[in-house]
Design a protein around this motif. Structure first.
Motif, PDB file in Angstrom:
ATOM      1  N   VAL A 109       0.378   1.478 -19.052  1.00  0.00           N
ATOM      2  CA  VAL A 109       1.531   0.604 -19.312  1.00  0.00           C
ATOM      3  C   VAL A 109       1.241  -0.764 -18.686  1.00  0.00           C
ATOM      4  O   VAL A 109       1.254  -0.889 -17.461  1.00  0.00           O
ATOM      5  CB  VAL A 109       2.825   1.200 -18.724  1.00  0.00           C
ATOM      6  CG1 VAL A 109       3.994   0.244 -18.925  1.00  0.00           C
ATOM      7  CG2 VAL A 109       3.118   2.552 -19.369  1.00  0.00           C
ATOM      8  N   THR A 111       2.905  -3.441 -18.173  1.00  0.00           N
ATOM      9  CA  THR A 111       3.915  -3.959 -17.245  1.00  0.00           C
ATOM     10  C   THR A 111       3.820  -3.300 -15.879  1.00  0.00           C
ATOM     11  O   THR A 111       3.943  -3.963 -14.845  1.00  0.00           O
ATOM     12  CB  THR A 111       5.322  -3.756 -17.831  1.00  0.00           C
ATOM     13  OG1 THR A 111       5.457  -4.565 -19.005  1.00  0.00           O
ATOM     14  CG2 THR A 111       6.398  -4.168 -16.833  1.00  0.00           C
ATOM     15  N   GLU A 220       4.564 -10.380 -27.566  1.00  0.00           N
ATOM     16  CA  GLU A 220       3.861 -10.326 -26.295  1.00  0.00           C
ATOM     17  C   GLU A 220       2.355 -10.348 -26.572  1.00  0.00           C
ATOM     18  O   GLU A 220       1.853  -9.522 -27.330  1.00  0.00           O
ATOM     19  CB  GLU A 220       4.235  -9.047 -25.541  1.00  0.00           C
ATOM     20  CG  GLU A 220       5.730  -8.970 -25.226  1.00  0.00           C
ATOM     21  CD  GLU A 220       6.209  -7.557 -24.984  1.00  0.00           C
ATOM     22  OE1 GLU A 220       6.517  -7.216 -23.834  1.00  0.00           O
ATOM     23  OE2 GLU A 220       6.275  -6.802 -25.982  1.00  0.00           O
ATOM     24  N   PHE A 223      -0.060  -7.161 -26.661  1.00  0.00           N
ATOM     25  CA  PHE A 223       0.088  -6.076 -27.625  1.00  0.00           C
ATOM     26  C   PHE A 223      -0.385  -6.501 -29.001  1.00  0.00           C
ATOM     27  O   PHE A 223       0.099  -7.484 -29.557  1.00  0.00           O
ATOM     28  CB  PHE A 223       1.538  -5.600 -27.685  1.00  0.00           C
ATOM     29  CG  PHE A 223       2.041  -5.036 -26.381  1.00  0.00           C
ATOM     30  CD1 PHE A 223       1.362  -4.001 -25.758  1.00  0.00           C
ATOM     31  CD2 PHE A 223       3.169  -5.554 -25.773  1.00  0.00           C
ATOM     32  CE1 PHE A 223       1.799  -3.487 -24.558  1.00  0.00           C
ATOM     33  CE2 PHE A 223       3.611  -5.046 -24.566  1.00  0.00           C
ATOM     34  CZ  PHE A 223       2.943  -4.010 -23.950  1.00  0.00           C
ATOM     35  N   VAL A 226       3.126  -3.442 -32.919  1.00  0.00           N
ATOM     36  CA  VAL A 226       4.390  -2.825 -32.556  1.00  0.00           C
ATOM     37  C   VAL A 226       4.512  -1.533 -33.347  1.00  0.00           C
ATOM     38  O   VAL A 226       4.291  -1.512 -34.561  1.00  0.00           O
ATOM     39  CB  VAL A 226       5.591  -3.744 -32.871  1.00  0.00           C
ATOM     40  CG1 VAL A 226       6.912  -3.002 -32.694  1.00  0.00           C
ATOM     41  CG2 VAL A 226       5.561  -4.972 -31.969  1.00  0.00           C
ATOM     42  N   CYS A 241       9.130   1.024 -24.960  1.00  0.00           N
ATOM     43  CA  CYS A 241       8.025   1.627 -24.212  1.00  0.00           C
ATOM     44  C   CYS A 241       6.732   0.875 -24.496  1.00  0.00           C
ATOM     45  O   CYS A 241       6.671   0.018 -25.379  1.00  0.00           O
ATOM     46  CB  CYS A 241       7.881   3.105 -24.607  1.00  0.00           C
ATOM     47  SG  CYS A 241       9.423   4.059 -24.535  1.00  0.00           S
ATOM     48  N   GLN A 242       5.688   1.213 -23.731  1.00  0.00           N
ATOM     49  CA  GLN A 242       4.381   0.604 -23.904  1.00  0.00           C
ATOM     50  C   GLN A 242       3.302   1.666 -23.736  1.00  0.00           C
ATOM     51  O   GLN A 242       3.464   2.594 -22.950  1.00  0.00           O
ATOM     52  CB  GLN A 242       4.137  -0.492 -22.852  1.00  0.00           C
ATOM     53  CG  GLN A 242       5.175  -1.581 -22.777  1.00  0.00           C
ATOM     54  CD  GLN A 242       4.929  -2.507 -21.592  1.00  0.00           C
ATOM     55  OE1 GLN A 242       3.828  -2.584 -21.068  1.00  0.00           O
ATOM     56  NE2 GLN A 242       5.972  -3.206 -21.178  1.00  0.00           N
ATOM     57  N   HIS A 243       2.216   1.472 -24.481  1.00  0.00           N
ATOM     58  CA  HIS A 243       1.030   2.303 -24.262  1.00  0.00           C
ATOM     59  C   HIS A 243      -0.189   1.518 -24.714  1.00  0.00           C
ATOM     60  O   HIS A 243      -0.306   1.145 -25.882  1.00  0.00           O
ATOM     61  CB  HIS A 243       1.100   3.615 -25.034  1.00  0.00           C
ATOM     62  CG  HIS A 243      -0.108   4.480 -24.817  1.00  0.00           C
ATOM     63  ND1 HIS A 243      -0.315   5.181 -23.659  1.00  0.00           N
ATOM     64  CD2 HIS A 243      -1.191   4.720 -25.600  1.00  0.00           C
ATOM     65  CE1 HIS A 243      -1.459   5.837 -23.730  1.00  0.00           C
ATOM     66  NE2 HIS A 243      -2.023   5.570 -24.896  1.00  0.00           N
ATOM     67  N   ASP A 245      -2.438  -1.040 -25.953  1.00  0.00           N
ATOM     68  CA  ASP A 245      -2.177  -2.323 -26.612  1.00  0.00           C
ATOM     69  C   ASP A 245      -1.028  -2.221 -27.613  1.00  0.00           C
ATOM     70  O   ASP A 245      -0.909  -3.064 -28.504  1.00  0.00           O
ATOM     71  CB  ASP A 245      -3.444  -2.828 -27.311  1.00  0.00           C
ATOM     72  CG  ASP A 245      -3.882  -1.919 -28.460  1.00  0.00           C
ATOM     73  OD1 ASP A 245      -3.370  -0.787 -28.558  1.00  0.00           O
ATOM     74  OD2 ASP A 245      -4.743  -2.350 -29.255  1.00  0.00           O
ATOM     75  N   GLU A 246      -0.162  -1.226 -27.441  1.00  0.00           N
ATOM     76  CA  GLU A 246       0.953  -1.026 -28.368  1.00  0.00           C
ATOM     77  C   GLU A 246       2.303  -1.182 -27.663  1.00  0.00           C
ATOM     78  O   GLU A 246       2.535  -0.599 -26.609  1.00  0.00           O
ATOM     79  CB  GLU A 246       0.897   0.370 -28.993  1.00  0.00           C
ATOM     80  CG  GLU A 246      -0.312   0.611 -29.867  1.00  0.00           C
ATOM     81  CD  GLU A 246      -0.323   1.999 -30.480  1.00  0.00           C
ATOM     82  OE1 GLU A 246      -1.053   2.190 -31.461  1.00  0.00           O
ATOM     83  OE2 GLU A 246       0.394   2.891 -29.970  1.00  0.00           O
ATOM     84  N   ARG A 247       3.158  -1.988 -28.258  1.00  0.00           N
ATOM     85  CA  ARG A 247       4.567  -2.003 -27.884  1.00  0.00           C
ATOM     86  C   ARG A 247       5.264  -0.947 -28.726  1.00  0.00           C
ATOM     87  O   ARG A 247       5.191  -0.972 -29.952  1.00  0.00           O
ATOM     88  CB  ARG A 247       5.170  -3.380 -28.134  1.00  0.00           C
ATOM     89  CG  ARG A 247       6.688  -3.410 -28.227  1.00  0.00           C
ATOM     90  CD  ARG A 247       7.383  -2.954 -26.977  1.00  0.00           C
ATOM     91  NE  ARG A 247       7.300  -3.926 -25.899  1.00  0.00           N
ATOM     92  CZ  ARG A 247       7.766  -3.715 -24.690  1.00  0.00           C
ATOM     93  NH1 ARG A 247       8.322  -2.538 -24.409  1.00  0.00           N
ATOM     94  NH2 ARG A 247       7.654  -4.628 -23.744  1.00  0.00           N
ATOM     95  N   ASN A 323      11.452  -9.546 -24.409  1.00  0.00           N
ATOM     96  CA  ASN A 323      10.408  -8.548 -24.207  1.00  0.00           C
ATOM     97  C   ASN A 323      10.323  -8.229 -22.721  1.00  0.00           C
ATOM     98  O   ASN A 323      11.215  -8.601 -21.959  1.00  0.00           O
ATOM     99  CB  ASN A 323       9.071  -9.050 -24.760  1.00  0.00           C
ATOM    100  CG  ASN A 323       8.655 -10.386 -24.165  1.00  0.00           C
ATOM    101  OD1 ASN A 323       8.827 -10.617 -22.975  1.00  0.00           O
ATOM    102  ND2 ASN A 323       8.113 -11.269 -24.989  1.00  0.00           N
TER     103      ASN A 323
END
Length: 350
Positions: A109, A111, A220, A223, A226, A241-243, A245-247, A323
C-alpha cells in the motif's frame, strides 16, 4: 532586434488513466468479512452480512481470534482476491506466513509505506516488537484504526497469524457466504457490465464518478490504473483501497436501478433523521471539509462520521472528492432544491 526561440516540451504527456472493472466472489467474501468486523457497522445497511451476534459460536470464536474490530485487515487481502473463493483460500494457504503478513501490514500500500516507512512495515511483518508497537500507536496508519484491526493478529508469530486468518476465512465462507453467493454474484456481474459499458463513451474520471456515485476521483501519479469493484456486502459504504500500482475503489451496488418514490423518500428521511448527520450537513453549508473536520464538528469518532457520510452520499446530499493525499466532502449545490422537491412529490403522490 527580436530573437525568436523555439520552445519544445521534452516531458512526455501523462499516460491515459486506465480503468478496469472486476467482480468476483473472492472480492465479495473479503468485503463481507470486513463488514462483519467493522468497528461501526452502518445502521440499517442493506447487506447480506448478518450481525456477528447472529453467527455460530464457532465462527464468533474464529473471528475473536483475529479481532472483533479487524475490519480493515481483510481489505488488505484484496490484492490476492482474483477468482473464486476456493482460489483465494488456496492462494492464502500457499503464501509464506511472513508474506501474508506483508499484505496485512500494507507493504503493498503506497500510502502506508509513505506514512509508516517501508522498513518499519517489513520489520513488523517479520515480527519485530518495536516496529509492531510503532504501527499500532500510529495515529494515521490504517486510517487511525490500526489498534482495533491489528492488535490481536500482528503480535502473534507469523505462522499463527496465518493459521487464524485462514480459519476465519474458511469458516465465514462455509457458514455465511456460500448460501448468499448464488444470489449476490449475478447482481455484481450485471453491475460490472454496466460500468464497463460506461467506459465506451466516458472518460476514466467520468466512469469512476458514474459508477461510484458521488465520488470525484483526483488522479494519483503512483497508480497506473483504477480498479472498480462492485459490492453488496458493505452498502452504502465506498471503500477506497490500494495495492501496488492499483487504486481499488469498491463501490456499493445500487439498491435498485430506479428506486421508487417512497424508497427515495425513506432514504432521504433516514439521512436526515439523526442529529449528528444534521450537524455534518450544517458544517458543509459553510464549506468543504475533511472527514476529521466533520467528525469534530459532529462530536463523533471518524469511523462514525464515515458511516454517517455514507448515508448522506446515498441520499445524494453530499459528494466526496480527492485521493489519499486529501479527501474532502461537499454539499451538493442541488441537494436542498432536490430534497424539497422530493418531499413535495412524496406528500402529493396518490
Amino acid at each position: 532586434m527580436i530573437i525568436e526561440r523555439s520552445i519544445r516540451d521534452v516531458m512526455a504527456p501523462p499516460a491515459e488513466l486506465a480503468v478496469e472493472v472486476r467482480a468476483g466472489a473472492a472480492f465479495e467474501l473479503l468485503i463481507g468479512l470486513s463488514t462483519l468486523t467493522a468497528p461501526d457497522r452502518a445502521e440499517g445497511a442493506e447487506t447480506w452480512v448478518p450481525p456477528l451476534a447472529e453467527c455460530s459460536s464457532a465462527l464468533r470464536r474464529e473471528i475473536a481470534r483475529v479481532g472483533h474490530e479487524s475490519g480493515k485487515l481483510w481489505l488488505h487481502l484484496l490484492g490476492l482476491a482474483e477468482g473464486e473463493v476456493p482460489d483465494l483460500i488456496l492462494r492464502v494457504s500457499g503464501l509464506d506466513a511472513v508474506e501474508l503478513r506483508r499484505h496485512l501490514v500494507g507493504v503493498y500500500v503506497p500510502t502506508w509505506r509513505d506514512l509508516a516507512g517501508a522498513a518499519t512495515l517489513e520489520r513488523a511483518a517479520e515480527g519485530d516488537a518495536i516496529a509492531i508497537s510503532k504501527l499500532l500507536a500510529h495515529r494515521r496508519y490504517y486510517g487511525g484504526e490500526a489498534r482495533q484491526a491489528l492488535s490481536l493478529a500482528l503480535p502473534l508469530p507469523p505462522v499463527q497469524t496465518k493459521r487464524r486468518i485462514l480459519a476465519a476465512l474458511r469458516r465465514f465462507a462455509a457458514e455465511v457466504f456460500e448460501s448468499e453467493e448464488r444470489r449476490v454474484l449475478p447482481e455484481l456481474e450485471r453491475d460490472a457490465k454496466r460500468a464497463e459499458s460506461l467506459a465506451r463513451s466516458l472518460s476514466a474520471e467520468e466512469v469512476i464518478s458514474a459508477a461510484a456515485g458521488g465520488y470525484d476521483y483526483s488522479r494519483e501519479p503512483e497508480f497506473a490504473r483504477v480498479v472498480l469493484i462492485p459490492h453488496a456486502a458493505a452498502r452504502p459504504w465506498l471503500l477506497l483501497c490500494q495495492h501496488a500500482d492499483e487504486r481499488i475503489i469498491c463501490y456499493p451496488l445500487p439498491s435498485r436501478a430506479q428506486p421508487s418514490l417512497d424508497e427515495r423518500g425513506v432514504r432521504l428521511g433516514r439521512a436526515l433523521g439523526d442529529e449528528q448527520r444534521l450537524r455534518i450537513l450544517r458544517r458543509l453549508v459553510a464549506g468543504d471539509a475533511s472527514l476529521a473536520e466533520l467528525a469534530d464538528s459532529a462530536g463523533v469518532a471518524k469511523s462514525t462520521a464515515h458511516h454517517h457520510l455514507g448515508l448522506l452520499r446515498e441520499a445524494n446530499l453530499v459528494t466526496l472528492h480527492g485521493n489519499a493525499r486529501r479527501y474532502w466532502y461537499s454539499l451538493r449545490p442541488e441537494a436542498v432544491g432536490e430534497a424539497g422537491a422530493l418531499i413535495a412529490e412524496v406528500l402529493t403522490a396518490r
